[in-house]
Design a protein around this motif. Sequence first.
Motif, PDB file in Angstrom:
ATOM      1  N   TYR A  13      16.080  56.787  46.851  1.00  0.00           N
ATOM      2  CA  TYR A  13      16.494  56.636  48.240  1.00  0.00           C
ATOM      3  C   TYR A  13      17.940  56.170  48.337  1.00  0.00           C
ATOM      4  CZ  TYR A  13      11.409  56.550  48.857  1.00  0.00           C
ATOM      5  OH  TYR A  13      10.070  56.853  48.824  1.00  0.00           O
ATOM      6  N   THR A  14      18.600  56.610  49.391  1.00  0.00           N
ATOM      7  CA  THR A  14      19.899  56.065  49.757  1.00  0.00           C
ATOM      8  C   THR A  14      19.987  56.088  51.282  1.00  0.00           C
ATOM      9  OG1 THR A  14      22.275  56.129  49.310  1.00  0.00           O
ATOM     10  CG2 THR A  14      21.217  58.228  49.750  1.00  0.00           C
ATOM     11  N   ARG A  15      20.892  55.292  51.839  1.00  0.00           N
ATOM     12  CA  ARG A  15      21.000  55.198  53.289  1.00  0.00           C
ATOM     13  C   ARG A  15      22.233  55.925  53.814  1.00  0.00           C
ATOM     14  NH1 ARG A  15      19.336  49.532  56.215  1.00  0.00           N
ATOM     15  NH2 ARG A  15      17.112  49.588  55.697  1.00  0.00           N
ATOM     16  N   GLN A  16      22.034  56.618  54.921  1.00  0.00           N
ATOM     17  CA  GLN A  16      23.150  57.172  55.677  1.00  0.00           C
ATOM     18  C   GLN A  16      23.534  56.128  56.722  1.00  0.00           C
ATOM     19  OE1 GLN A  16      22.242  60.683  57.965  1.00  0.00           O
ATOM     20  NE2 GLN A  16      24.389  61.266  58.200  1.00  0.00           N
ATOM     21  N   ILE A  17      24.683  55.513  56.554  1.00  0.00           N
ATOM     22  CA  ILE A  17      25.076  54.380  57.397  1.00  0.00           C
ATOM     23  C   ILE A  17      25.370  54.825  58.822  1.00  0.00           C
ATOM     24  CG2 ILE A  17      26.672  52.445  57.639  1.00  0.00           C
ATOM     25  CD1 ILE A  17      24.820  52.320  55.188  1.00  0.00           C
ATOM     26  N   GLU A  18      26.000  55.985  58.979  1.00  0.00           N
ATOM     27  CA  GLU A  18      26.316  56.512  60.301  1.00  0.00           C
ATOM     28  C   GLU A  18      25.731  57.907  60.442  1.00  0.00           C
ATOM     29  OE1 GLU A  18      30.508  55.492  61.801  1.00  0.00           O
ATOM     30  OE2 GLU A  18      30.756  55.539  59.616  1.00  0.00           O
ATOM     31  N   MET A  19      25.267  58.237  61.660  1.00  0.00           N
ATOM     32  CA  MET A  19      24.709  59.561  61.918  1.00  0.00           C
ATOM     33  C   MET A  19      25.847  60.534  62.235  1.00  0.00           C
ATOM     34  SD  MET A  19      21.532  58.765  61.546  1.00  0.00           S
ATOM     35  CE  MET A  19      22.055  57.423  60.478  1.00  0.00           C
ATOM     36  N   LYS A  20      26.272  61.294  61.239  1.00  0.00           N
ATOM     37  CA  LYS A  20      27.397  62.215  61.421  1.00  0.00           C
ATOM     38  C   LYS A  20      27.014  63.658  61.148  1.00  0.00           C
ATOM     39  CE  LYS A  20      31.045  58.894  60.208  1.00  0.00           C
ATOM     40  NZ  LYS A  20      32.172  58.635  59.267  1.00  0.00           N
ATOM     41  N   GLY A  21      25.741  63.975  61.354  1.00  0.00           N
ATOM     42  CA  GLY A  21      25.328  65.362  61.208  1.00  0.00           C
ATOM     43  C   GLY A  21      24.652  65.652  59.886  1.00  0.00           C
TER      44      GLY A  21
ATOM     45  N   ARG B 160      11.811  51.927  56.525  1.00  0.00           N
ATOM     46  CA  ARG B 160      11.098  51.384  55.366  1.00  0.00           C
ATOM     47  C   ARG B 160       9.698  51.964  55.200  1.00  0.00           C
ATOM     48  NH1 ARG B 160      12.362  46.518  53.079  1.00  0.00           N
ATOM     49  NH2 ARG B 160      10.542  46.976  51.798  1.00  0.00           N
ATOM     50  N   ALA B 161       9.107  52.425  56.295  1.00  0.00           N
ATOM     51  CA  ALA B 161       7.764  52.992  56.225  1.00  0.00           C
ATOM     52  C   ALA B 161       7.711  54.198  55.292  1.00  0.00           C
ATOM     53  CB  ALA B 161       7.276  53.391  57.624  1.00  0.00           C
ATOM     54  N   ILE B 162       8.831  54.915  55.153  1.00  0.00           N
ATOM     55  CA  ILE B 162       8.864  56.069  54.247  1.00  0.00           C
ATOM     56  C   ILE B 162       8.678  55.615  52.809  1.00  0.00           C
ATOM     57  CG2 ILE B 162      10.336  57.906  53.329  1.00  0.00           C
ATOM     58  CD1 ILE B 162      11.577  58.150  56.125  1.00  0.00           C
ATOM     59  N   GLU B 163       9.435  54.602  52.402  1.00  0.00           N
ATOM     60  CA  GLU B 163       9.305  54.097  51.036  1.00  0.00           C
ATOM     61  C   GLU B 163       7.916  53.527  50.795  1.00  0.00           C
ATOM     62  OE1 GLU B 163      12.578  51.709  49.570  1.00  0.00           O
ATOM     63  OE2 GLU B 163      13.854  52.427  51.194  1.00  0.00           O
ATOM     64  N   ASP B 164       7.383  52.815  51.779  1.00  0.00           N
ATOM     65  CA  ASP B 164       6.053  52.228  51.620  1.00  0.00           C
ATOM     66  C   ASP B 164       4.977  53.303  51.482  1.00  0.00           C
ATOM     67  OD1 ASP B 164       7.118  49.700  51.778  1.00  0.00           O
ATOM     68  OD2 ASP B 164       6.659  49.444  53.906  1.00  0.00           O
ATOM     69  N   HIS B 165       5.149  54.412  52.198  1.00  0.00           N
ATOM     70  CA  HIS B 165       4.137  55.476  52.146  1.00  0.00           C
ATOM     71  C   HIS B 165       4.043  56.086  50.753  1.00  0.00           C
ATOM     72  CE1 HIS B 165       1.526  58.640  53.624  1.00  0.00           C
ATOM     73  NE2 HIS B 165       2.314  59.531  53.050  1.00  0.00           N
ATOM     74  N   PHE B 166       5.197  56.301  50.122  1.00  0.00           N
ATOM     75  CA  PHE B 166       5.204  56.912  48.796  1.00  0.00           C
ATOM     76  C   PHE B 166       5.196  55.846  47.696  1.00  0.00           C
ATOM     77  CE2 PHE B 166       7.084  60.223  51.532  1.00  0.00           C
ATOM     78  CZ  PHE B 166       6.158  61.229  51.287  1.00  0.00           C
ATOM     79  N   ASP B 167       4.403  54.822  47.908  1.00  0.00           N
ATOM     80  CA  ASP B 167       4.243  53.732  46.954  1.00  0.00           C
ATOM     81  C   ASP B 167       2.778  53.320  46.972  1.00  0.00           C
ATOM     82  OD1 ASP B 167       4.757  51.771  45.122  1.00  0.00           O
ATOM     83  OD2 ASP B 167       6.027  50.545  46.438  1.00  0.00           O
ATOM     84  N   ILE B 168       2.353  52.581  45.971  1.00  0.00           N
ATOM     85  CA  ILE B 168       0.968  52.123  45.896  1.00  0.00           C
ATOM     86  C   ILE B 168       0.786  50.900  46.790  1.00  0.00           C
ATOM     87  CG2 ILE B 168      -0.813  51.154  44.385  1.00  0.00           C
ATOM     88  CD1 ILE B 168       0.469  52.768  42.090  1.00  0.00           C
TER      89      ILE B 168
ATOM     90  N   ARG C 119      -2.177  59.805  46.316  1.00  0.00           N
ATOM     91  CA  ARG C 119      -2.055  59.373  44.919  1.00  0.00           C
ATOM     92  C   ARG C 119      -1.525  60.512  44.056  1.00  0.00           C
ATOM     93  NH1 ARG C 119      -7.956  56.714  44.392  1.00  0.00           N
ATOM     94  NH2 ARG C 119      -7.542  54.551  44.971  1.00  0.00           N
ATOM     95  N   LYS C 120      -2.025  61.721  44.289  1.00  0.00           N
ATOM     96  CA  LYS C 120      -1.569  62.885  43.518  1.00  0.00           C
ATOM     97  C   LYS C 120      -0.075  63.109  43.718  1.00  0.00           C
ATOM     98  CE  LYS C 120      -5.909  65.524  43.357  1.00  0.00           C
ATOM     99  NZ  LYS C 120      -6.603  66.768  43.815  1.00  0.00           N
ATOM    100  N   VAL C 121       0.375  62.952  44.953  1.00  0.00           N
ATOM    101  CA  VAL C 121       1.799  63.137  45.254  1.00  0.00           C
ATOM    102  C   VAL C 121       2.636  62.091  44.526  1.00  0.00           C
ATOM    103  CG1 VAL C 121       3.526  62.982  47.086  1.00  0.00           C
ATOM    104  CG2 VAL C 121       1.410  64.245  47.487  1.00  0.00           C
ATOM    105  N   ILE C 122       2.215  60.832  44.594  1.00  0.00           N
ATOM    106  CA  ILE C 122       2.958  59.744  43.955  1.00  0.00           C
ATOM    107  C   ILE C 122       3.043  59.948  42.449  1.00  0.00           C
ATOM    108  CG2 ILE C 122       2.913  57.265  43.458  1.00  0.00           C
ATOM    109  CD1 ILE C 122       1.650  56.892  46.266  1.00  0.00           C
TER     110      ILE C 122
ATOM    111  N   ILE D 294       8.629  53.758  64.492  1.00  0.00           N
ATOM    112  CA  ILE D 294       8.057  54.617  63.454  1.00  0.00           C
ATOM    113  C   ILE D 294       9.031  55.756  63.164  1.00  0.00           C
ATOM    114  CG2 ILE D 294       6.150  56.160  62.847  1.00  0.00           C
ATOM    115  CD1 ILE D 294       4.429  54.588  64.853  1.00  0.00           C
ATOM    116  N   PRO D 295       9.413  55.989  61.908  1.00  0.00           N
ATOM    117  CA  PRO D 295      10.293  57.124  61.605  1.00  0.00           C
ATOM    118  C   PRO D 295       9.659  58.430  62.064  1.00  0.00           C
ATOM    119  CG  PRO D 295      10.073  55.680  59.698  1.00  0.00           C
ATOM    120  CD  PRO D 295       9.068  55.214  60.695  1.00  0.00           C
TER     121      PRO D 295
END
Length: 275
Positions: free
Chosen positions: A101-109, A62-70, A91-94, A25-26
């Motif tokens: 969204y974009t991905r950070q491939i490596e954790m560099k701070g 992916r749970a983040i994208e799913d949460h802010f979707d219907i 629903r109000k937020v959406i 879970i994120p």
Amino acid sequence: MSKIKKCLFPAAGYGTRFLPATKAIPKEMLPVLTKPLLQYGVEEAIEAGLNTMAIVTGRGKRAIEDHFDISYELEHQIKGTAKEEYLTQIRKVINACTFSYTRQIEMKGLGHAILTGETLIGHEPFAVILADDLCDNDDDSVLSQMVEVYEKYQCSIVAVEEIAPQDSKKYGVIAGEFLNDNEVRVNSMVEKPEPKDAPSNLAIIGRYILTPDIFDILRDTKPGKGGEIQITDALLEQAKQAKVIAYKFKGRRFDCGSVDGFVEATNYFYKKSES
């Protein structure tokens, strides 16, 4: 005057302090009461007048994208029942904003995470919210306060609060010239200094408004502690040109990146919901 419309959420970290809960879970989706941390941040951005949420994620998020979707299946199952009202808030937020969204491939701070979000932001000033720092204020939200400060100075703004000396090793610490009780023109900042080396007791928390030149500065910023690109180092370059204001915000902030802070926030919001 450039208006702030976009908010960047760095959300690629592993959340190791909450293992094993964050194994699948994120950490940004950990709930305080019935709402995940990231949703609190998005609602704060909406309250401040922002309508575009740019989220830097990583693998397993992916749970983040799913949460802010219907969720059509869920909505179908509870439509017409008493449980339908539980979806009203999300629903109000959406409906109030758009998400990219974009991905950070490596954790560099954190600095690298913000630079990764450049493709979502473009060449305009923007806010940054770290969902780990959960803020609350009954009047104007912390980000709303900061937008007002930005409109006054038209430069980068960082939220700061007073900390105990022994906690300096957890934060970026600033020093500068007080312009009034709540605003400081920054001329120095140090990332996670030892208490004896801290230039003040004012620490940067997870709220920023940044001008777009920060991206070029980050590109030229060399890795610091732990091989990470620190946003503090990039902000220091702006501060040398008197282009950073530190703002002592009104409200409470909870460090939900720690178990103690997370429990404190949960108790606080539970009591508030009961009052």
